[in-house]
Design an enzyme around this catalytic site. Structure first.
Site, PDB file in Angstrom:
ATOM      1  N   HIS A   1       6.960  -9.017 -11.890  1.00  0.00           N
ATOM      2  CA  HIS A   1       8.550  -8.867 -11.865  1.00  0.00           C
ATOM      3  C   HIS A   1       9.275  -8.168 -13.874  1.00  0.00           C
ATOM      4  O   HIS A   1       9.303  -7.499 -13.894  1.00  0.00           O
ATOM      5  CB  HIS A   1       9.265  -9.408 -11.041  1.00  0.00           C
ATOM      6  CG  HIS A   1      10.626  -8.472 -10.949  1.00  0.00           C
ATOM      7  ND1 HIS A   1      11.657  -7.464 -11.029  1.00  0.00           N
ATOM      8  CD2 HIS A   1      11.989  -9.835 -12.533  1.00  0.00           C
ATOM      9  CE1 HIS A   1      12.580  -8.042 -11.049  1.00  0.00           C
ATOM     10  NE2 HIS A   1      12.834  -8.844 -12.328  1.00  0.00           N
TER      11      HIS A   1
ATOM     12  N   HIS B   1      10.337  -4.854 -16.536  1.00  0.00           N
ATOM     13  CA  HIS B   1      11.569  -5.608 -17.451  1.00  0.00           C
ATOM     14  C   HIS B   1      11.026  -5.452 -19.099  1.00  0.00           C
ATOM     15  O   HIS B   1      11.423  -4.033 -19.523  1.00  0.00           O
ATOM     16  CB  HIS B   1      12.263  -6.995 -17.938  1.00  0.00           C
ATOM     17  CG  HIS B   1      12.843  -7.321 -16.565  1.00  0.00           C
ATOM     18  ND1 HIS B   1      14.243  -6.827 -17.014  1.00  0.00           N
ATOM     19  CD2 HIS B   1      12.869  -7.811 -15.493  1.00  0.00           C
ATOM     20  CE1 HIS B   1      15.018  -6.849 -15.962  1.00  0.00           C
ATOM     21  NE2 HIS B   1      14.272  -7.583 -15.109  1.00  0.00           N
TER      22      HIS B   1
ATOM     23  N   GLU C   1      18.255  -4.297 -12.932  1.00  0.00           N
ATOM     24  CA  GLU C   1      17.366  -5.147 -12.413  1.00  0.00           C
ATOM     25  C   GLU C   1      17.413  -3.463 -11.246  1.00  0.00           C
ATOM     26  O   GLU C   1      16.314  -3.209 -11.071  1.00  0.00           O
ATOM     27  CB  GLU C   1      18.538  -6.139 -11.426  1.00  0.00           C
ATOM     28  CG  GLU C   1      18.358  -7.546 -12.132  1.00  0.00           C
ATOM     29  CD  GLU C   1      16.428  -7.806 -12.158  1.00  0.00           C
ATOM     30  OE1 GLU C   1      16.395  -8.715 -13.425  1.00  0.00           O
ATOM     31  OE2 GLU C   1      15.713  -7.504 -11.948  1.00  0.00           O
TER      32      GLU C   1
ATOM     33  N   SER D   1       9.460  -2.902  -9.822  1.00  0.00           N
ATOM     34  CA  SER D   1       8.261  -3.465  -9.533  1.00  0.00           C
ATOM     35  C   SER D   1       8.483  -3.749  -8.038  1.00  0.00           C
ATOM     36  O   SER D   1       7.777  -4.713  -7.571  1.00  0.00           O
ATOM     37  CB  SER D   1       8.559  -5.749 -10.399  1.00  0.00           C
ATOM     38  OG  SER D   1      10.156  -5.658  -9.853  1.00  0.00           O
TER      39      SER D   1
HETATM   40  N1  HBI Z   1      16.138 -16.495 -15.792  1.00  0.00           N
HETATM   41  N2  HBI Z   1      14.203 -16.039 -16.664  1.00  0.00           N
HETATM   42  C1  HBI Z   1      15.317 -15.867 -16.086  1.00  0.00           C
HETATM   43  N3  HBI Z   1      15.700 -14.562 -16.166  1.00  0.00           N
HETATM   44  C2  HBI Z   1      16.717 -13.754 -15.526  1.00  0.00           C
HETATM   45  O1  HBI Z   1      16.461 -12.388 -15.308  1.00  0.00           O
HETATM   46  C3  HBI Z   1      17.809 -14.388 -15.268  1.00  0.00           C
HETATM   47  C4  HBI Z   1      17.811 -15.567 -16.209  1.00  0.00           C
HETATM   48  N4  HBI Z   1      19.766 -16.405 -15.966  1.00  0.00           N
HETATM   49  C5  HBI Z   1      19.976 -16.138 -15.547  1.00  0.00           C
HETATM   50  C6  HBI Z   1      20.380 -14.873 -14.791  1.00  0.00           C
HETATM   51  N5  HBI Z   1      19.031 -14.058 -14.904  1.00  0.00           N
HETATM   52  C7  HBI Z   1      21.748 -13.905 -14.076  1.00  0.00           C
HETATM   53  O2  HBI Z   1      22.377 -14.933 -13.968  1.00  0.00           O
HETATM   54  C8  HBI Z   1      22.399 -13.306 -15.446  1.00  0.00           C
HETATM   55  O3  HBI Z   1      22.162 -11.627 -15.386  1.00  0.00           O
HETATM   56  C9  HBI Z   1      24.455 -13.500 -15.276  1.00  0.00           C
HETATM   57 FE    FE Z   2      14.611  -9.214 -12.988  1.00  0.00          FE
END
Ligand code: HBI
Ligand code: FE
Length: 263
Positions: free
Chosen positions: A127, A132, A173, A192
Site C-alpha cells: 500500500h 504513495h 488516500e 493500491s
Molecule cells: N503512520 N506510517 C504511517 N502512515 C500513515 O499514513 C499515518 C501514520 N500515522 C498517522 C496518520 N497516518 C494519520 O493519522 C495522519 O494523517 C493524521
Molecule cells: Fe496510505
C-alpha cells in the site's frame, strides 16, 4: 503505539525509523508483492492519474520484487528532495507529521499475508510503496505533502488533527482528479486497491463532489468499506491553491459544527 498493531516496534528509534532489512524478505513475500503489482498494473493505465503513470515508469524495478527503499530514496532525492523512511507500520501523529515536514515519507517494512490479498486494515509495504511513493516524484504533489506535514504539527497544537486527517483521507488516500481523459484516481488507498480503483471511477453509486476544503474537514469517513463519496480536484496545483490558506480560522469556524456523514 497501540498494542494490537502488527509491526515490530521494538527496534524503532525515537522517530520510529527502522532498518528495512531487505535481505529478510522471503521469496514468498517477493512473489506476493509481484502478484499485487501485476493485479494493479492491469488497472492503472485506465484508472490512475497521469502523474502516477509517469512516475511508475521511472521505477522500473518496482514490479519484480519488494523495492529497496535506499535505492528509491536516491532517485527520489534527486527528483524532489524527498526520501523514504522505513517504519514498522502506523506511527504516532507527531512522528508522522515531523517526517513529512522534513520531506521523508514513512513506508511500512512488512508485507501482508496471502489471505490479505484483497483487503488489509493497516498499510503494508505494498500500500505505502505502490500507492504513495510514485507521486512523491511529482513536484507539486510533494510540495503539498510537505505543507501538510507542517500543517499537521500546527494542527496538533490547535487540537485539530481530526479535521486535518479528513483532508488527508479525501485527498492523499482516496482523492480523485479530473483529467482530459475523465476522472482518474490519485489516492493511495485507491491505487493500491484491487476493487476500489475501478469502482471509484466507473461505479454510478458513489458521489463525486468538487473539492471543498471545509466540507471535507467536516466529513466523517469509513475505513473498512468503499467510500460512498469522493472529492475531485482539477490538478495538484488546484489542491495546492485550495490548501494554501492558514487553517486556524477554518478550524475555529467548523470545530463545533455537526460532522457530515454522507457528504
Ligand atoms: N503512520 N506510517 C504511517 N502512515 C500513515 O499514513 C499515518 C501514520 N500515522 C498517522 C496518520 N497516518 C494519520 O493519522 C495522519 O494523517 C493524521
Ligand atoms: Fe496510505
Amino acid at each position: 503505539m497501540k498494542p494490537e498493531l502488527r509491526g515490530d516496534y521494538s527496534r524503532a528509534g525515537p522517530d520510529y525509523a527502522v532498518e528495512q532489512n531487505w535481505a529478510g524478505y522471503s521469496a514468498a513475500e517477493h512473489a506476493l508483492y509481484r502478484r499485487l503489482f501485476e493485479r494493479q498494473a492491469k488497472l492503472v493505465a485506465r484508472y490512475a492519474c497521469p502523474e502516477w503513470i509517469d512516475a511508475i515508469a521511472r521505477l522500473e524495478s518496482a514490479g519484480r520484487e519488494i523495492p529497496r527503499f535506499d535505492e528509491v530514496s536516491r532517485r527520489l532525492r534527486a527528483a524532489t528532495g524527498w526520501e523514504i523512511v522505513a517504519v514498522p507500520g502506523l506511527i504516532p501523529d507527531d512522528a508522522f507529521f515531523t517526517h513529512l515536514a522534513n520531506r521523508r515519507f514513512p513506508v511500512t517494512v512488512w508485507m501482508r499475508r496471502p489471505d490479505e490479498f484483497d483487503y488489509i486494515v493497516e498499510p503494508d509495504v505494498f500500500h505505502d510503496f505502490f500507492g504513495h511513493v510514485p507521486l512523491l516524484f511529482d513536484r507539486v504533489y510533494a510540495d503539498h505533502l510537505y505543507e501538510y506535514g507542517k500543517g499537521g504539527l500546527k494542527a496538533m497544537r490547535l487540537d485539530a488533527v481530526k479535521m486535518l486527517a479528513r483532508l488527508y483521507w479525501f485527498t492523499i488516500e482516496f482523492g480523485l482528479m479530473r483529467t482530459e481523459g475523465g476522472i482518474r484516481a490519485y489516492g493511495a488507498g485507491l491505487l493500491s486497491s484491487g476493487g476500489e480503483l475501478a469502482y471509484c471511477v466507473d461505479d454510478p453509486r458513489p458521489r463525486r463532489l468538487p473539492f471543498e476544503l471545509e466540507r471535507i474537514m467536516r466529513t466523517e469517513y469509513q475505513i473498512d468499506r468503499y467510500q460512498d463519496a469522493y472529492f475531485v480536484i482539477e490538478s495538484f496545483e488546484h489542491l495546492m491553491r485550495e490548501t494554501a490558506p492558514d487553517f486556524t480560522p477554518i478550524y475555529a469556524r467548523i470545530r463545533n459544527l455537526p460532522a457530515l456523514h454522507s457528504p
